[in-house]
Design an enzyme around this catalytic site. Structure first.
Site, PDB file in Angstrom:
ATOM      1  N   ASP A 150      41.236 -87.311 -35.058  1.00  0.00           N
ATOM      2  CA  ASP A 150      42.417 -87.264 -35.918  1.00  0.00           C
ATOM      3  C   ASP A 150      43.510 -86.433 -35.247  1.00  0.00           C
ATOM      4  O   ASP A 150      43.674 -86.509 -34.032  1.00  0.00           O
ATOM      5  CB  ASP A 150      42.019 -86.700 -37.295  1.00  0.00           C
ATOM      6  CG  ASP A 150      42.842 -87.284 -38.436  1.00  0.00           C
ATOM      7  OD1 ASP A 150      44.039 -86.979 -38.484  1.00  0.00           O
ATOM      8  OD2 ASP A 150      42.292 -88.031 -39.264  1.00  0.00           O
ATOM      9  N   HIS A 209      47.274 -83.847 -41.364  1.00  0.00           N
ATOM     10  CA  HIS A 209      46.423 -84.999 -41.657  1.00  0.00           C
ATOM     11  C   HIS A 209      44.972 -84.669 -41.344  1.00  0.00           C
ATOM     12  O   HIS A 209      44.093 -84.829 -42.190  1.00  0.00           O
ATOM     13  CB  HIS A 209      46.900 -86.193 -40.821  1.00  0.00           C
ATOM     14  CG  HIS A 209      46.304 -87.508 -41.191  1.00  0.00           C
ATOM     15  ND1 HIS A 209      45.142 -87.995 -40.619  1.00  0.00           N
ATOM     16  CD2 HIS A 209      46.708 -88.472 -42.042  1.00  0.00           C
ATOM     17  CE1 HIS A 209      44.864 -89.187 -41.112  1.00  0.00           C
ATOM     18  NE2 HIS A 209      45.797 -89.494 -41.984  1.00  0.00           N
ATOM     19  N   SER A 535      43.233 -93.426 -45.182  1.00  0.00           N
ATOM     20  CA  SER A 535      42.874 -92.248 -44.386  1.00  0.00           C
ATOM     21  C   SER A 535      41.996 -91.292 -45.173  1.00  0.00           C
ATOM     22  O   SER A 535      41.205 -90.544 -44.594  1.00  0.00           O
ATOM     23  CB  SER A 535      44.130 -91.497 -43.940  1.00  0.00           C
ATOM     24  OG  SER A 535      44.732 -92.088 -42.829  1.00  0.00           O
TER      25      SER A 535
END
Length: 750
Positions: A150, A209, A535
């Site tokens: 990620d 994220h 996600s």
């Protein structure tokens, strides 16, 4: 000191993000002007024919460097891949790339591409409870290593503390690239930055994220988690005691934010490091598997017994909008949970329309204010509340209706209203988004309402000379009986690359998910935020896979996938079929097998198993050339010598049939992982306009791990019975006195 410095950098970056401007670093800055036309290429080459493996990494690098132009230097080599591919990433001019393509050993060369990110209460919603069931059987995932590929991580968050955790298993070979010996621990056991830039940095989060996805998969228990006082409770990931290994592949500081070469490198290193599960909340769209870096890397991981979970993408509700379609990947769509961060738009006519928002200020008056829809006064840009579009429109002190869409982030729309002097915002869904609403940390009082509500609000505005409205806040509400439903943005099947394999495989929580955040949005520490996307659903399934791996260490990746799919829920909390964003029954290309039920997946009774070698006949059956199959499986394959199979012949835990005028006959093999002595009887939910025959209708097992085959005949009926339908759906379910094993069926009419 390092933690304080990082916080300051993140606060500055958050300001940049709010302005939607990134300043990329130049990867090639140090190479001089003569190399301005260099591009990174992914090169697949034939395996070196030697006895045994290459003896060292240096030998591999030397061999790969032998392909480079004699005038180039070693700095041109970006990565040499050892596990995920036979090849390397290198920076070349177009002329050098053309010359390299002519070499006999080179199977494929192409410019790298950039991948996109697919951007508390969920354990309880999924039936995970401390000291009970799967959390008890799996010891909360203890001993399992989840590799998260990620955007890096904020390692100082309480979600990644290691209190009471043992050291990683002896097989772990990875290392930590953070400076300072105390950053990594028994929870966060490794962290690497694979993004090549002019200045190589530690794998800190800079996209907001990776910290969130890592915590969803395996965050520790953190009491008192909330955002703006909402969604308050104890935060935890799916596998709280699993180890985390972080591989940073995306950065705001380079031109190509998530470069393909870095993703392949991360998967390559993760395999070498010894991870058990790989979680990737990113993708490239639909690509042939031999051109898809995640498909190639995931196949190599599967060969090593590593489970790979990927997000389906956020391009729904359009059909065939999936990423990550390979059958050796668990492809995960997004669903809602039964928690809402509730607010409503109250109009001057007394009507109220329910919606959601995360920012719920206590000092906002419920007094009605003038209501305006800027499209009526200006143009489409102002209807979208695009940056700068409200500058010359009088919205001061008013509630402004802003349409969803235009590629403009929700928060940016609110910022435009605030900058123009507006007092509040009603974020109005477009038709495709239907009843899906998101709770965002808006910069002003706001509410996100459904498409039906947006039509009613606009009709009210047009019905009076003095429309008024306000926003009312209700806080956190748990118990939405329509959950789970499929999120509007969740990408749908059928698969473009392999329509004979049902995708997505599963849906899981991906709407309004609370997890760890790198920078506080409400001035509270530890920081949490609520965001949405496939996600978010992907790491939920990655963590669940880790629990199953811990509880059943002998299960293959395919067996774990089968357990997840055949035990999935097809009904919502109200006991009705799962709905989509229109509040209509969601079809099979939205839900796949259904909504994950981790408690039932722990005891599936039967599984459909697949060995890595079984995929070779399937790949040949796709019509791939020998070279293309070889790129994926990393050994020489001649499809002429392989008995190719149709896509639906793969021993997959679902059927996806492309049905013309002829009957189709397929075999499936079930493996008993339940009681030694058990009998199952078939139940058939027959799809529209066809017949199904299953033989035998009853199967009996006398041993654990015993395999039994059954045969299915799909029989088309007259085309007139199909009406206007282009596809149909059903299921074959094997039922014993203790287990229900459901195999979904999709039928695409040709």
């Amino acid at each position: 000191m390092e933690q304080t410095k990082y916080r300051m950098e993140l606060v500055l970056l958050l300001g940049l993000i709010s302005m939607l401007s990134f300043i990329p670093a130049s990867i090639a800055a140090e190479e001089g002007q003569e190399h301005d036309n260099l591009t990174t290429y992914i090169v697949h080459v034939k395996k070196l024919e030697i006895e045994g493996p290459l003896q060292s990494t240096e030998e591999l690098h030397t061999w790969h460097h032998s392909f480079l132009p004699e005038t180039s230097n070693k700095d041109r080599m970006v990565f040499s891949y050892r596990n995920v591919a036979s090849g390397f990433a290198v920076r070349l001019t177009p002329e050098e790339a053309n010359a390299l393509q002519e070499k006999e050993e080179v199977m494929s060369i192409r410019p790298e591409r950039t991948l996109s990110l697919h951007t508390t209460h969920t354990p309880s919603f999924l039936g995970l409870r401390q000291g009970q069931g799967l959390w008890n059987d799996s010891n909360l995932g203890k001993g399992v290593i989840i590799g998260v590929i990620d955007t890096g991580i904020y390692p100082f968050h309480l979600s990644f503390n290691d209190e009471g955790m043992p050291p990683p298993p002896a097989k772990w070979k990875g290392h930590c690239e953070f400076t300072g010996g105390s950053v990594c621990n028994n929870k966060l056991i490794g962290a690497r930055n694979l993004v090549k830039s002019a200045i190589q940095e530690p794998p800190y989060e800079d996209f907001f994220h990776g910290t969130h996805t890592a915590a969803e998969a395996a965050g520790r228990f953190v009491e008192g988690a909330s955002v703006f006082g909402n969604a308050r409770g104890t935060a935890a990931g799916m596998a709280p005691d699993a180890h985390l290994a972080i591989y940073k592949v995306c950065s705001s500081k380079v031109k190509d934010e998530c470069p393909e070469s870095a993703i392949l490198a991360a998967m390559d290193i993760a395999i070498e490091d010894g991870v058990d599960v790989l979680s990737l909340s990113l993708g490239l769209g639909s690509l042939p598997f031999f051109e898809d870096p995640i498909a190639i890397g995931a196949f190599a991981a599967t060969q090593k017994g590593i489970f790979v979970s990927c997000s389906a993408a956020n391009s729904g509700p359009h059909y065939s909008s999936l990423s990550n379609e390979a059958p050796w990947i668990l492809t995960v769509g997004a669903s809602t949970i039964d928690r809402k961060i509730s607010a409503s738009a109250k109009l001057g006519n007394g009507a109220e329309y329910e919606g959601e928002t995360l920012f719920q200020p206590k000092d906002f008056s419920s007094q009605l204010l003038p209501l305006v829809y800027a499209a009526a006064e200006k143009n489409n840009s102002s209807a979208l509340c695009a940056p700068g579009s409200l500058r010359n429109i009088n919205v001061k002190g008013k509630v402004v209706v802003c349409d969803l869409g235009g590629g403009i982030p929700f928060i940016a729309k609110g910022q435009e209203v605030l900058d123009a002097g507006g007092s509040a915002m009603i974020l109005a869904n477009i038709e495709n988004f239907g009843f899906t609403t998101l709770a965002n940390a808006h910069v002003l009082p706001a509410v996100h309402v459904s498409y039906a509500a947006s039509l009613a609000i606009k009709a009210y505005i047009n019905s009076t000379y003095t429309p008024t409205a306000t926003v009312l806040f209700q806080g956190t509400i748990i118990g939405d009986s329509l959950a789970p439903s499929v999120a509007a943005f969740s990408s749908r099947g059928p698969s473009q690359q392999s329509p004979g394999i049902l995708k997505p495989d599963i849906i899981g929580p991906g709407v309004n998910i609370l997890a760890a955040w790198a920078v506080s949005v409400d001035n509270k520490i530890p920081a949490f935020d609520i965001i949405s996307g496939t996600s978010m659903s992907c790491p939920h399934l990655s963590g669940i896979a880790a629990l199953l791996k811990s509880a059943h260490p002998d299960w293959s990746p395919a067996a774990i996938k089968s357990a997840i799919m055949t035990t999935a829920n097809t009904l919502n909390l109200r006991g009705l079929p799962i709905l989509d964003q229109r509040l209509q029954p969601a079809d099979i290309f939205a839900t796949g097998a259904g909504h994950v039920n981790p408690v039932r997946a722990n005891d599936p009774g039967l599984v459909y198993d697949i060995q890595p070698e079984d995929y070779v006949p399937y790949l040949c059956g796709l019509g791939y050339s020998d070279r293309e199959v070889t790129i994926i499986v990393q050994r020489s394959v001649r499809c002429f010598n392989v008995k190719s199979i149709a896509q639906a012949e793969l021993n997959y835990p679902s059927f996806s049939i492309l049905l013309g005028s002829d009957s189709q006959f397929y075999t499936r093999t079930l493996t008993n992982v339940g009681p030694a002595n058990s009998t199952y009887t078939v139940k058939i939910d027959v799809p529209l306009a066809m017949g199904i025959s299953v033989s035998p209708s009853q199967i009996t097992f006398t041993q654990v791990n015993q395999k039994v085959a059954y045969f299915v005949d799909f029989i088309p009926q007259i085309k007139e019975n199909r009406g206007n339908h282009t596809f149909a759906q059903g299921a074959i379910t094997w039922v014993s006195d203790k287990h229900v094993v459901r195999t979904p069926i999709s039928v695409i009419f040709k």
